[in-house]
Design an enzyme around this catalytic site. Structure first.
Site, PDB file in Angstrom:
ATOM      1  N   CYS A 285       7.193   4.354  -6.638  1.00 22.38           N
ATOM      2  CA  CYS A 285       6.848   3.231  -7.360  1.00 22.38           C
ATOM      3  C   CYS A 285       6.183   3.573  -8.939  1.00 22.38           C
ATOM      4  CB  CYS A 285       5.831   2.123  -6.598  1.00 22.38           C
ATOM      5  SG  CYS A 285       4.375   3.107  -6.215  1.00 22.38           S
TER       6      CYS A 285
ATOM      7  N   CYS B 269       9.378   0.917  -4.718  1.00 23.29           N
ATOM      8  CA  CYS B 269       9.061   2.260  -4.197  1.00 23.29           C
ATOM      9  C   CYS B 269      10.281   2.920  -4.046  1.00 23.29           C
ATOM     10  CB  CYS B 269       8.254   1.943  -2.905  1.00 23.29           C
ATOM     11  SG  CYS B 269       6.613   1.057  -3.101  1.00 23.29           S
TER      12      CYS B 269
ATOM     13  N   LYS C  18       0.938   0.813   6.890  1.00 26.13           N
ATOM     14  CA  LYS C  18       0.470   0.428   5.762  1.00 26.13           C
ATOM     15  C   LYS C  18       0.762  -0.873   5.332  1.00 26.13           C
ATOM     16  CE  LYS C  18       1.403   1.478   0.815  1.00 26.13           C
ATOM     17  NZ  LYS C  18       1.918   2.502  -0.124  1.00 26.13           N
TER      18      LYS C  18
ATOM     19  N   ARG D 111      -2.956  -0.012  -8.736  1.00 25.08           N
ATOM     20  CA  ARG D 111      -1.716  -0.303  -9.328  1.00 25.08           C
ATOM     21  C   ARG D 111      -1.971  -0.397 -10.717  1.00 25.08           C
ATOM     22  NH1 ARG D 111       0.638  -4.652  -5.062  1.00 25.08           N
ATOM     23  NH2 ARG D 111       0.944  -3.171  -3.465  1.00 25.08           N
TER      24      ARG D 111
ATOM     25  N   LYS E   8      -3.926   2.108   6.582  1.00 26.93           N
ATOM     26  CA  LYS E   8      -4.189   1.830   5.250  1.00 26.93           C
ATOM     27  C   LYS E   8      -4.008   0.572   4.903  1.00 26.93           C
ATOM     28  CE  LYS E   8      -2.584   2.669   0.431  1.00 26.93           C
ATOM     29  NZ  LYS E   8      -1.584   3.067  -0.426  1.00 26.93           N
TER      30      LYS E   8
ATOM     31  N   TYR F 206     -11.974   7.772  -2.743  1.00 20.51           N
ATOM     32  CA  TYR F 206     -12.486   8.053  -3.952  1.00 20.51           C
ATOM     33  C   TYR F 206     -13.736   8.271  -4.055  1.00 20.51           C
ATOM     34  CZ  TYR F 206      -7.964   5.656  -4.558  1.00 20.51           C
ATOM     35  OH  TYR F 206      -6.537   5.434  -4.552  1.00 20.51           O
TER      36      TYR F 206
HETATM   37  C1  PBG Z   1       2.134   3.747  -3.322  1.00 17.83           C
HETATM   38  C2  PBG Z   1       0.640   3.909  -2.944  1.00 17.83           C
HETATM   39  C3  PBG Z   1       0.017   2.877  -3.381  1.00 17.83           C
HETATM   40  C4  PBG Z   1      -1.296   3.336  -2.981  1.00 17.83           C
HETATM   41  C5  PBG Z   1      -1.296   4.593  -2.352  1.00 17.83           C
HETATM   42  N1  PBG Z   1       0.123   4.896  -2.477  1.00 17.83           N
HETATM   43  C6  PBG Z   1       0.093   1.483  -3.975  1.00 17.83           C
HETATM   44  C7  PBG Z   1       0.996   0.391  -3.343  1.00 17.83           C
HETATM   45  O1  PBG Z   1       1.343   0.525  -2.310  1.00 17.83           O
HETATM   46  O2  PBG Z   1       1.250  -0.413  -3.986  1.00 17.83           O
HETATM   47  C8  PBG Z   1      -2.436   2.614  -3.172  1.00 17.83           C
HETATM   48  C9  PBG Z   1      -3.883   3.245  -2.802  1.00 17.83           C
HETATM   49  C10 PBG Z   1      -4.961   2.460  -3.227  1.00 17.83           C
HETATM   50  O3  PBG Z   1      -5.044   1.287  -3.437  1.00 17.83           O
HETATM   51  O4  PBG Z   1      -6.267   3.134  -3.355  1.00 17.83           O
HETATM   52  N2  PBG Z   1       2.652   4.947  -4.054  1.00 17.83           N
END
Ligand code: PBG
Length: 323
Positions: A120, A128, A197, A207, A250, A314
């Site tokens: 992505c 993605c 996820k 994003r 997640k 973070y």
């Molecule tokens: C996709 C990815 C995302 C996050 C981690 N890997 C974004 C999504 O799925 O749109 C989000 C992590 C976060 O919000 O801290 N590469």
């Protein structure tokens, strides 16, 4: 029963700490960082106060700084100079992540380097993987995107990544990545699957930091419905069967019931405290509405209580300083 039984006895200062069922330690923590090929100096991320996008040249200094706090693992996200329809810059030998890994390893050889494997940030459409027309409209194509994930994972492992972390929620992604890694001689590279996820609004701040929003549609045709616990469990179960070494839930904070279930599968499990969870705590604390430090510690200890082995947050650097 009362008056003999008094649970408040367990909560006296000193006793309370002694009886704590779980503890947070620095070695549980993974710190995510954003590496941006387009900048020469670090840029603060407006949606994630306290976090930055770093130029490739700064990653060795970041690795040294994080290592000095006692945090032993980094999760890398890349922001490339060029995007296209098929995420070519995600697996290019001189891509942003491919440049960053050796620098980190050179500066701090013992740092565990984990890489996000996804398209992505590298596609011009923001989805993605590969997109195309389907009977249900334009969408992320599952099987045609799998080879891409294998290529990205191998390109990271070639540069020295310890763990690759596919986050695209494609069916079969773990199996294909395992096969690709093994064929390329990377039997020792671990796969930490973003196995469970959810399609979550709490990725919003990430994003905008990673410039990875989809330009049409959304991710609801591949990421999980937050209402579905049984399907969420099956996702992790299947990734385990495909050969994942570490599973993940997640976002973590709103999905601790799911986390506890996934832990029952028996694999190590990561909890990802995502950008929106981070931003909410920061924003409320900035207003003086909650106490920042205790809110952060509570959010993380609850993930441990639910059974998380590792926590991606973070707040890692800050928390390590408190522990
Ligand atoms: C996709 C990815 C995302 C996050 C981690 N890997 C974004 C999504 O799925 O749109 C989000 C992590 C976060 O919000 O801290 N590469």
């Amino acid at each position: 029963m009362f008056p003999e039984r008094r649970l408040r006895r367990l909560r006296r200062r000193g006793i309370r700490e002694l009886l704590s069922e779980v503890h947070l330690s620095k070695t549980d923590l993974v710190y995510p960082i954003f590496i941006d090929e387009n900048i020469r100096e670090r840029v603060p991320i407006a949606t994630m106060p306290g976090q930055y996008r770093y130029p490739v040249d700064e990653v060795s200094a970041v690795a040294e700084r994080i290592s000095a706090t006692g945090v032993g693992a980094l999760l890398l996200f890349g922001i490339p100079a060029c995007k296209d329809a098929v995420a070519s810059s995600a697996f290019s030998p001189d891509g942003v992540i491919q440049q960053a890994i050796p620098r980190i390893k050179e500066a701090v050889p013992e740092m565990v380097v984990i890489t996000d494997v996804c398209g992505c940030e590298y596609t011009d459409h923001g989805h993605c993987g590969i997109i195309g027309d389907t009977p249900h409209g334009r969408d992320l194509l599952n099987d045609p995107s799998l080879e891409l994930m294998g290529k990205i994972a191998v390109s990271h492992a070639n540069q020295g990544a310890d763990i690759v972390a596919p986050s695209c929620m494609l069916d079969g992604m773990v199996a294909v990545i395992r096969r690709s890694l093994d064929r390329a001689g990377h039997q020792e590279t671990l796969i930490m699957s973003y196995s469970t996820k959810f399609a979550s609004s709490f990725y919003g701040p990430f994003r905008s930091a990673a410039h990875s929003s989809a330009v049409f549609g959304d991710r609801t045709t591949y990421q999980l419905n937050p209402a579905n616990a049984r399907e969420a469990f099956r996702e992790s179960e299947i990734d385990m069967a495909e050969g994942a070494d570490i599973l993940m839930v997640k976002p973590a904070g709103m999905f601790l019931d799911i986390l506890a279930e996934v832990v029952s599968l028996g694999l190590p499990v990561a909890a990802y405290q995502v950008s929106g969870e981070y931003a909410m705590i920061r924003a409320a604390a900035a207003q003086g509405w909650i106490d920042e430090k205790s809110a952060i510690m509570e959010s993380l200890i609850c993930m441990k209580r639910a059974g998380a082995d590792l926590i991606i947050t973070y707040f890692a650097e800050e928390v390590a300083g408190w522990l």
